[in-house]
Scaffold this active site. Structure first.
Site, PDB file in Angstrom:
ATOM      1  N   ASP A  32       0.871  -1.182   0.000  1.00 50.61           N
ATOM      2  CA  ASP A  32       0.000   0.000   0.000  1.00 50.61           C
ATOM      3  C   ASP A  32       0.905   1.229   0.000  1.00 50.61           C
ATOM      4  O   ASP A  32       2.040   1.162   0.481  1.00 50.61           O
ATOM      5  CB  ASP A  32      -0.909  -0.001   1.242  1.00 50.61           C
ATOM      6  CG  ASP A  32      -2.169   0.845   1.054  1.00 50.61           C
ATOM      7  OD1 ASP A  32      -2.034   2.054   0.774  1.00 50.61           O
ATOM      8  OD2 ASP A  32      -3.282   0.301   1.168  1.00 50.61           O
ATOM      9  N   SER A 125     -17.410  -3.895  -8.960  1.00 46.98           N
ATOM     10  CA  SER A 125     -18.484  -3.264  -8.191  1.00 46.98           C
ATOM     11  C   SER A 125     -19.813  -3.481  -8.884  1.00 46.98           C
ATOM     12  O   SER A 125     -19.882  -3.537 -10.113  1.00 46.98           O
ATOM     13  CB  SER A 125     -18.191  -1.761  -8.112  1.00 46.98           C
ATOM     14  OG  SER A 125     -19.318  -1.062  -7.647  1.00 46.98           O
ATOM     15  N   TYR A 149     -16.002   6.896 -12.072  1.00 49.36           N
ATOM     16  CA  TYR A 149     -15.602   5.772 -11.221  1.00 49.36           C
ATOM     17  C   TYR A 149     -16.135   4.452 -11.797  1.00 49.36           C
ATOM     18  O   TYR A 149     -15.405   3.455 -11.927  1.00 49.36           O
ATOM     19  CB  TYR A 149     -16.127   5.984  -9.792  1.00 49.36           C
ATOM     20  CG  TYR A 149     -16.130   4.722  -8.974  1.00 49.36           C
ATOM     21  CD1 TYR A 149     -14.947   4.173  -8.506  1.00 49.36           C
ATOM     22  CD2 TYR A 149     -17.326   4.044  -8.706  1.00 49.36           C
ATOM     23  CE1 TYR A 149     -14.956   2.990  -7.789  1.00 49.36           C
ATOM     24  CE2 TYR A 149     -17.336   2.875  -7.985  1.00 49.36           C
ATOM     25  CZ  TYR A 149     -16.148   2.339  -7.531  1.00 49.36           C
ATOM     26  OH  TYR A 149     -16.161   1.159  -6.834  1.00 49.36           O
ATOM     27  N   LYS A 153     -14.175   0.874 -13.366  1.00 52.28           N
ATOM     28  CA  LYS A 153     -14.423  -0.528 -12.990  1.00 52.28           C
ATOM     29  C   LYS A 153     -14.837  -1.347 -14.214  1.00 52.28           C
ATOM     30  O   LYS A 153     -14.392  -2.477 -14.409  1.00 52.28           O
ATOM     31  CB  LYS A 153     -15.482  -0.608 -11.889  1.00 52.28           C
ATOM     32  CG  LYS A 153     -15.002  -0.083 -10.543  1.00 52.28           C
ATOM     33  CD  LYS A 153     -13.878  -0.947  -9.965  1.00 52.28           C
ATOM     34  CE  LYS A 153     -13.201  -0.305  -8.771  1.00 52.28           C
ATOM     35  NZ  LYS A 153     -12.017  -1.061  -8.303  1.00 52.28           N
ATOM     36  N   ARG A 292     -29.519  12.709  -4.169  1.00 52.30           N
ATOM     37  CA  ARG A 292     -28.140  12.933  -4.629  1.00 52.30           C
ATOM     38  C   ARG A 292     -28.091  12.600  -6.117  1.00 52.30           C
ATOM     39  O   ARG A 292     -28.494  11.498  -6.512  1.00 52.30           O
ATOM     40  CB  ARG A 292     -27.184  12.030  -3.836  1.00 52.30           C
ATOM     41  CG  ARG A 292     -25.727  12.178  -4.209  1.00 52.30           C
ATOM     42  CD  ARG A 292     -24.809  11.445  -3.236  1.00 52.30           C
ATOM     43  NE  ARG A 292     -24.982   9.999  -3.254  1.00 52.30           N
ATOM     44  CZ  ARG A 292     -24.297   9.154  -2.492  1.00 52.30           C
ATOM     45  NH1 ARG A 292     -23.384   9.624  -1.636  1.00 52.30           N
ATOM     46  NH2 ARG A 292     -24.500   7.856  -2.556  1.00 52.30           N
TER      47      ARG A 292
HETATM   48  C1  UD1 Z   1     -21.563   4.425  -3.810  1.00 54.27           C
HETATM   49  C2  UD1 Z   1     -21.281   4.695  -5.252  1.00 54.27           C
HETATM   50  C3  UD1 Z   1     -20.898   3.394  -5.894  1.00 54.27           C
HETATM   51  C4  UD1 Z   1     -19.689   2.818  -5.198  1.00 54.27           C
HETATM   52  C5  UD1 Z   1     -19.974   2.649  -3.732  1.00 54.27           C
HETATM   53  C6  UD1 Z   1     -18.738   2.183  -3.004  1.00 54.27           C
HETATM   54  C7  UD1 Z   1     -22.670   6.613  -5.862  1.00 54.27           C
HETATM   55  C8  UD1 Z   1     -23.796   7.096  -6.690  1.00 54.27           C
HETATM   56  N1  UD1 Z   1     -22.435   5.299  -5.897  1.00 54.27           N
HETATM   57  O1  UD1 Z   1     -22.653   3.494  -3.745  1.00 54.27           O
HETATM   58  O2  UD1 Z   1     -20.621   3.605  -7.259  1.00 54.27           O
HETATM   59  O3  UD1 Z   1     -19.354   1.558  -5.744  1.00 54.27           O
HETATM   60  O4  UD1 Z   1     -20.425   3.883  -3.179  1.00 54.27           O
HETATM   61  O5  UD1 Z   1     -18.079   3.163  -2.363  1.00 54.27           O
HETATM   62  O6  UD1 Z   1     -21.997   7.382  -5.197  1.00 54.27           O
HETATM   63  N2  UD1 Z   1     -27.078   8.082   1.504  1.00 54.27           N
HETATM   64  C9  UD1 Z   1     -27.705   9.046   2.262  1.00 54.27           C
HETATM   65  N3  UD1 Z   1     -26.940   9.948   2.950  1.00 54.27           N
HETATM   66  C10 UD1 Z   1     -25.567   9.926   2.934  1.00 54.27           C
HETATM   67  C11 UD1 Z   1     -24.934   8.928   2.144  1.00 54.27           C
HETATM   68  C12 UD1 Z   1     -25.723   8.026   1.429  1.00 54.27           C
HETATM   69  O7  UD1 Z   1     -28.937   9.104   2.326  1.00 54.27           O
HETATM   70  O8  UD1 Z   1     -24.934  10.766   3.574  1.00 54.27           O
HETATM   71  C13 UD1 Z   1     -27.895   7.079   0.777  1.00 54.27           C
HETATM   72  C14 UD1 Z   1     -27.703   7.059  -0.737  1.00 54.27           C
HETATM   73  O9  UD1 Z   1     -28.583   7.956  -1.355  1.00 54.27           O
HETATM   74  C15 UD1 Z   1     -28.002   5.594  -1.034  1.00 54.27           C
HETATM   75  C16 UD1 Z   1     -27.522   4.850   0.210  1.00 54.27           C
HETATM   76  O10 UD1 Z   1     -27.506   5.817   1.246  1.00 54.27           O
HETATM   77  O11 UD1 Z   1     -29.387   5.384  -1.165  1.00 54.27           O
HETATM   78  C17 UD1 Z   1     -26.145   4.254   0.069  1.00 54.27           C
HETATM   79  O12 UD1 Z   1     -25.225   5.263  -0.347  1.00 54.27           O
HETATM   80  P1  UD1 Z   1     -23.659   5.019  -0.378  1.00 54.27           P
HETATM   81  O13 UD1 Z   1     -23.221   4.412   0.907  1.00 54.27           O
HETATM   82  O14 UD1 Z   1     -23.006   6.290  -0.819  1.00 54.27           O
HETATM   83  O15 UD1 Z   1     -23.474   3.884  -1.468  1.00 54.27           O
HETATM   84  P2  UD1 Z   1     -23.985   3.849  -3.003  1.00 54.27           P
HETATM   85  O16 UD1 Z   1     -24.476   5.150  -3.448  1.00 54.27           O
HETATM   86  O17 UD1 Z   1     -24.899   2.693  -3.114  1.00 54.27           O
END
Ligand code: UD1
Length: 336
Positions: A32, A125, A149, A153, A292
């Site tokens: 790393d 992913s 991103y 992948k 978002r």
């Molecule tokens: C995100 C990435 C995805 C990546 C993954 C791994 C996006 C659009 N997608 O997935 O490509 O492989 O991370 O790191 O960024 N949420 C909230 N509040 C927050 C954060 C998230 O409501 O502060 C919600 C999001 O809208 C979603 C869920 O929580 O519905 C999961 O979000 P997150 O943990 O960021 O993952 P992904 O968006 O699924």
């Protein structure tokens, strides 16, 4: 037993995989550059694994540094974790993402080729499926990336398909992760993002310890049971064990494989918040705000192929994911 090289070895998923591989009897060598992780992880690996970690600080784009690692150790397989994963940052800094995620991949494979190592596990992913045409996503769902991103992948997957086509003696696992959360059950190892977390669980954890005031829930008007986004969260130790199963498959069967690593269960943002409140025994303040941009309403895995081919399935439920995340965050409020 075989020796496995991990790139991005002190990162969140790799550090847990390191312990899981050791528990299964494998020797591990880690690489790393600490660009997004802490050297303290190595102390925790020693503490939890009872062995001094074998480690080299190196950037995967540094071919000479990789050559030195391959010359010093008899490597049987490589699990390539080293990559950047923030969707927003990838749009702002595409060249950084192509250099790290694609340049790094090519560099690692070239080093492997120079040293005659052809067993490779790729951190892909669920993002490669893009807009769901149907759910759950099966491995033959059409592929489409939605952001830079995601393209790194998707193209990374293709680089490896081309490599295997050119030299079928490569054995490659394309592992499509869903949403890894949770922490080692000891509470001594977990996710420690730098800056403001982009992902849901680390954000919730930081609200719980008082580092952030409230969670912004991105959208309450999706066409889902409670209006919030639905994802397939899986415990990082289940994911780590999925890597062990993939390594074992490649080394024993000498065949390539493409599989989803998920639970098959969809959990909403509010479901996760409630589970976390139960685990932490305290309320999590949140506000529902705008969606978002780029987020999908819902997706989750068809996890049957991993079970059939690798004999792997996720064992830990959302309550355990939250309990372990809380143990980690409450014991290490500022991370490592
Ligand atoms: C995100 C990435 C995805 C990546 C993954 C791994 C996006 C659009 N997608 O997935 O490509 O492989 O991370 O790191 O960024 N949420 C909230 N509040 C927050 C954060 C998230 O409501 O502060 C919600 C999001 O809208 C979603 C869920 O929580 O519905 C999961 O979000 P997150 O943990 O960021 O993952 P992904 O968006 O699924």
């Amino acid at each position: 037993m075989a020796t496995i090289l991990l790139t991005g070895a002190t990162g969140y998923i790799a550090s847990h995989t390191w312990l899981a591989l050791q528990s299964a009897g494998y020797s591990v060598v880690g690489v790393d550059d600490f660009s997004n992780s802490s050297p303290e992880v190595l102390n925790r690996i020693q503490e939890l694994g009872g062995q001094r970690p074998v480690f080299a600080q190196a950037d995967v784009n540094d071919g000479a540094a990789l050559d030195a690692v391959f010359a010093a150790h008899r490597i049987d397989a490589v699990v390539h974790f080293a990559a950047c994963k923030a969707v927003g940052e990838s749009a702002a800094e595409p060249l950084k993402y192509y250099a790290n995620n694609l340049g790094g991949l090519v560099s690692v494979c070239q080093a492997m080729q120079r040293h005659g190592v052809k067993t490779f596990v790729f951190s892909s992913s669920a993002t490669v499926y893009g807009e769901p045409q149907f759910l759950p996503y099966t491995e033959d769902h059409p592929l489409a990336a939605m952001n830079v991103y995601g393209r790194t992948k998707l193209y990374g997957e293709q680089v490896l398909r081309d490599l295997e086509a050119a030299d079928p003696t490569w054995n490659i696992a394309w592992l499509r992760y869903f949403n890894p959360v949770g922490a080692h059950e000891s509470g001594r190892m977990g996710e420690d993002p730098r800056g403001v977390p982009n992902n849901l669980m680390p954000y919730v954890q930081q609200v719980a310890v008082g580092r952030r005031e409230f969670l912004s829930v991105y959208g309450g008007d999706y066409d889902t049971p409670d209006g919030t986004g639905v994802r397939d969260y899986l415990h990082v130790m289940d994911l780590a064990e999925g890597h062990v199963a993939a390594v074992r498959y490649l080394l024993n069967e000498k065949k390539s494989v493409t599989v989803n690593l998920g639970t098959g269960v969809g959990v909403s943002v509010l479901d996760l918040v409630k589970a976390f409140e139960r685990a932490a025994g305290k309320p999590i303040a949140y506000k529902i705000v705008d969606r978002r941009p780029g987020d999908l309403p819902a997706y989750y895995a068809d996890a049957t192929l991993a079970k059939a081919l690798l004999g792997w399935s996720a064992k830990r439920d959302i309550d355990q994911m939250c309990a372990d995340s809380w143990r980690w965050q409450s014991g290490n409020p500022n991370g490592y």
